[in-house]
Design an enzyme around this catalytic site. Sequence first.
Site, PDB file in Angstrom:
ATOM      1  N   GLU A  53       1.402  -1.031   0.142  1.00  0.00           N
ATOM      2  CA  GLU A  53      -0.334   0.044  -0.142  1.00  0.00           C
ATOM      3  C   GLU A  53       1.378   1.372  -0.168  1.00  0.00           C
ATOM      4  O   GLU A  53       1.561   1.009   0.372  1.00  0.00           O
ATOM      5  CB  GLU A  53      -1.364  -0.090   1.424  1.00  0.00           C
ATOM      6  CG  GLU A  53      -1.779   1.438   1.012  1.00  0.00           C
ATOM      7  CD  GLU A  53      -2.759   1.484   2.834  1.00  0.00           C
ATOM      8  OE1 GLU A  53      -3.360   1.981   3.028  1.00  0.00           O
ATOM      9  OE2 GLU A  53      -2.221   0.303   4.129  1.00  0.00           O
ATOM     10  N   LYS A 119      -9.610   2.641  -1.983  1.00  0.00           N
ATOM     11  CA  LYS A 119      -9.611   1.784  -1.388  1.00  0.00           C
ATOM     12  C   LYS A 119     -11.376   2.691  -0.227  1.00  0.00           C
ATOM     13  O   LYS A 119     -11.233   3.263  -0.314  1.00  0.00           O
ATOM     14  CB  LYS A 119      -8.778   2.247   0.008  1.00  0.00           C
ATOM     15  CG  LYS A 119      -8.461   1.852   1.303  1.00  0.00           C
ATOM     16  CD  LYS A 119      -8.218   2.068   2.223  1.00  0.00           C
ATOM     17  CE  LYS A 119      -7.351   1.988   3.171  1.00  0.00           C
ATOM     18  NZ  LYS A 119      -6.586   1.936   4.665  1.00  0.00           N
ATOM     19  N   CYS A 153      -5.385  -2.569   2.571  1.00  0.00           N
ATOM     20  CA  CYS A 153      -4.920  -2.875   4.080  1.00  0.00           C
ATOM     21  C   CYS A 153      -7.087  -2.887   4.956  1.00  0.00           C
ATOM     22  O   CYS A 153      -7.857  -4.206   5.291  1.00  0.00           O
ATOM     23  CB  CYS A 153      -4.818  -1.851   4.616  1.00  0.00           C
ATOM     24  SG  CYS A 153      -3.698  -1.457   6.205  1.00  0.00           S
TER      25      CYS A 153
END
Length: 268
Positions: A53, A119, A153
């Site tokens: 990331e 995300k 994540c």
Amino acid sequence: SEASTMMSPEATDLRVSLVQADTRWHDPAANREMYGEMVRSVAGRSDLVVLPETFTSGFTNQTVGNAEGMDGETIAWLRALAAEVRAVVTGSVVVRDGERYFNRLLWMRPDGSHASYDKRHLFRFAGETERYTAGSQRLVVDLAGWRICPMVCYDLRFPVFARNRFDATVAGGFDYDLLLYVANWPSPRHYAWQIENLSFGIGVNRTGTDGNNLTYLGGSVVLDPLGQPLVECGPQAQVVTTTLSADALRAHRQRFPFHLVAVACSVG
């Protein structure tokens, strides 16, 4: 039935490479140089190369100075790199789109085309919600007959979003065959990978210490369809390549057809 548990008939074994390193804080040029050398080490020997990331900056809330547009240097670098190593290269970067900022995963193919995923679940506890805009749609991409769902994540903490749904009327049946996370998990939350979704799983983390004095212990993994590790990385910078067996996933789905139990429960 056998057909209901099959992957795409075109799917062959997939070679995947995990790249974890000490991302340089707020230094895109240095990170491109470092990660570029690591990716080139598997040229011609991998189908998919996974970076962490925010691999050009580290996990930062200083978006103004670190974000790039989709016409920036990192996109051009990724395009050239994927073509050079003849593989898909993926990881997330800080992207500016108009007045908004995204933690955007880029899926760069060797032919120069790309897909992206923003995300969806921002890490509120670190202030990510104050600087970034959340995405809304998950992404599923095809590679060598595999359906792959890449996420970022903190998305891992929301399993409903990552659910591998099954539809017997659709070829292949499942939403995806490989669930993939790129991440910056600091040491207190080191081993976060709890993935068992009738698919293979990949998690790639960074190493080292960032500009917020957070330490990262690597620990990138490849998980089999039961969630057991096939590959586990240590805390050091490294590139690890392994092969995912299409036949092994087909056999697992036939032996453990959990998706059919779920369908029966929902109907009954």
